[in-house]
Design an enzyme around this catalytic site. Structure first.
Site, PDB file in Angstrom:
ATOM      1  N   CYS A  68       0.819  -1.211   0.000  1.00 32.49           N
ATOM      2  CA  CYS A  68       0.000   0.000   0.000  1.00 32.49           C
ATOM      3  C   CYS A  68       0.855   1.264   0.000  1.00 32.49           C
ATOM      4  O   CYS A  68       1.683   1.450   0.901  1.00 32.49           O
ATOM      5  CB  CYS A  68      -0.899  -0.020   1.236  1.00 32.49           C
ATOM      6  SG  CYS A  68      -1.820   1.502   1.499  1.00 32.49           S
ATOM      7  N   TYR A 120      -5.546   5.835  -9.056  1.00 32.72           N
ATOM      8  CA  TYR A 120      -6.703   5.035  -8.659  1.00 32.72           C
ATOM      9  C   TYR A 120      -7.955   5.484  -9.408  1.00 32.72           C
ATOM     10  O   TYR A 120      -8.790   4.651  -9.804  1.00 32.72           O
ATOM     11  CB  TYR A 120      -6.929   5.135  -7.150  1.00 32.72           C
ATOM     12  CG  TYR A 120      -5.917   4.360  -6.348  1.00 32.72           C
ATOM     13  CD1 TYR A 120      -6.142   3.034  -6.009  1.00 32.72           C
ATOM     14  CD2 TYR A 120      -4.726   4.952  -5.933  1.00 32.72           C
ATOM     15  CE1 TYR A 120      -5.221   2.311  -5.280  1.00 32.72           C
ATOM     16  CE2 TYR A 120      -3.790   4.240  -5.207  1.00 32.72           C
ATOM     17  CZ  TYR A 120      -4.039   2.921  -4.881  1.00 32.72           C
ATOM     18  OH  TYR A 120      -3.112   2.205  -4.172  1.00 32.72           O
TER      19      TYR A 120
END
Length: 318
Positions: free
Chosen positions: A26, A159
């Protein structure tokens, strides 16, 4: 669910009390790993690393012996969320980074932008003596301005492109992403770091996205106008940071590629994990030192080399 783990009151800065839970895949969590290392807080705040592959309860501690975190005694991070709020603790999902109070087992905070700021500002009494200043008072306005654009167009922009379900939304995110990368590339032609003459919070926030760009975002998220390696100053800048202690030694390409390609099955239903790019390209000369400046500022020094990798290295699970 946000709380301040470092100020006065319920969650004071207290060495040994908190556990930082991260996924090495992440980018938001990766920031906190870098700052913890740069500040020399390894002995003050312990580190838990989750499996890059989640199950239906999200982040899990299946890399640890018996599938249980040895400090918290949990199998899943969600247990810390539920310890904090049994009724609604996981209503908004379970995210990393997360700081957990070890005595109570409760989530303290998952506020990723403020975790790194707090580690840099509020834990000064427990940092190594020659730690860098990552958010200096005189540069905060400029750092905040740079971070704002980078967050919307780059950190979050990949994203927005990758998860777009409409062509127009994808194209909007794609266009903003590369416009911002072009701007950053130009900005970095004549200065070594984004703000000032040493590493700041701005560099850390950009780096974690750049480290994943060619390995994941360029193909998996359709951010394919060009690779990071096809930029000039931006690619050299990324390699400069990667070769700086605290940055490259906290990157785990195996975890990164397995998480994105094996968890996000709506994008990659076959779950096949690409073997490239070759990580050794990150170690090629960058010549950024010719621009002046120094990574840790006039008084800071590099953290000590890691005695061992953050986690045992293993093969990709096919």
């Amino acid at each position: 669910m946000v709380a301040n783990p470092t100020g006065e009151g319920e969650w004071p800065a207290e060495p040994g009390r908190y556990r930082l839970v991260v996924s090495l895949a992440c980018p938001w969590a990766h920031r906190s790993v870098i700052v913890r290392r740069l500040m020399g807080l390894e002995d003050a705040i312990s580190l838990a690393i989750t499996d890059p592959l989640q199950d239906d309860r999200s982040w899990r501690f299946s890399l640890d012996e018996g599938g249980v975190d040895p400090v918290l005694g949990y199998t899943h991070l969600e247990q810390a969320y539920l310890a904090r709020d049994p009724e609604n603790g996981t209503e908004n999902g379970v995210s990393v980074p997360a700081i957990v109070d070890v005595p109570s087992g409760q989530l303290v905070t998952n506020d990723f932008p403020n975790v790194t700021l707090d580690l840099g500002r509020e834990w000064t009494a427990h940092q190594r003596a020659v730690a860098p200043t990552l958010y200096p008072d005189e540069l905060r306005d400029e750092i905040d301005e740079v971070n704002e654009g980078v967050f919307h167009d780059v950190n979050n922009g990949v994203y927005k492109a990758g998860f777009a379900t409409r062509q127009s939304r994808y194209e909007e995110a794609y266009t903003a992403l590369f416009a911002r990368l072009d701007e950053l590339d130009e900005r970095l032609e004549n200065q070594r770091y984004l703000v000032g003459d040493h590493i700041t919070e701005a560099d850390i926030r950009l780096f974690t996205t750049l480290a994943r760009f060619d390995a994941v975002y360029q193909g998996h998220f359709k951010c394919n106008r060009q690779k990071l390696a096809e930029f000039g100053a931006l690619w050299a800048y990324a390699r400069d940071l990667y070769q700086t202690p605290g940055f490259g030694d906290t990157v785990d390409f195996d975890h990164i590629k397995r998480h994105y390609h094996q968890v996000q099955t709506t994008i990659n239903p076959t779950q096949i994990v690409p073997l490239g790019p070759e990580p050794s390209v990150w170690l090629t000369p960058h010549h950024r030192e010719e621009l002046g400046g120094s990574p840790f500022g006039p008084e800071g020094t590099a953290p000590e080399p890691l005695e061992r990798p953050l986690r045992p290295l293993g093969p990709i699970d096919m």
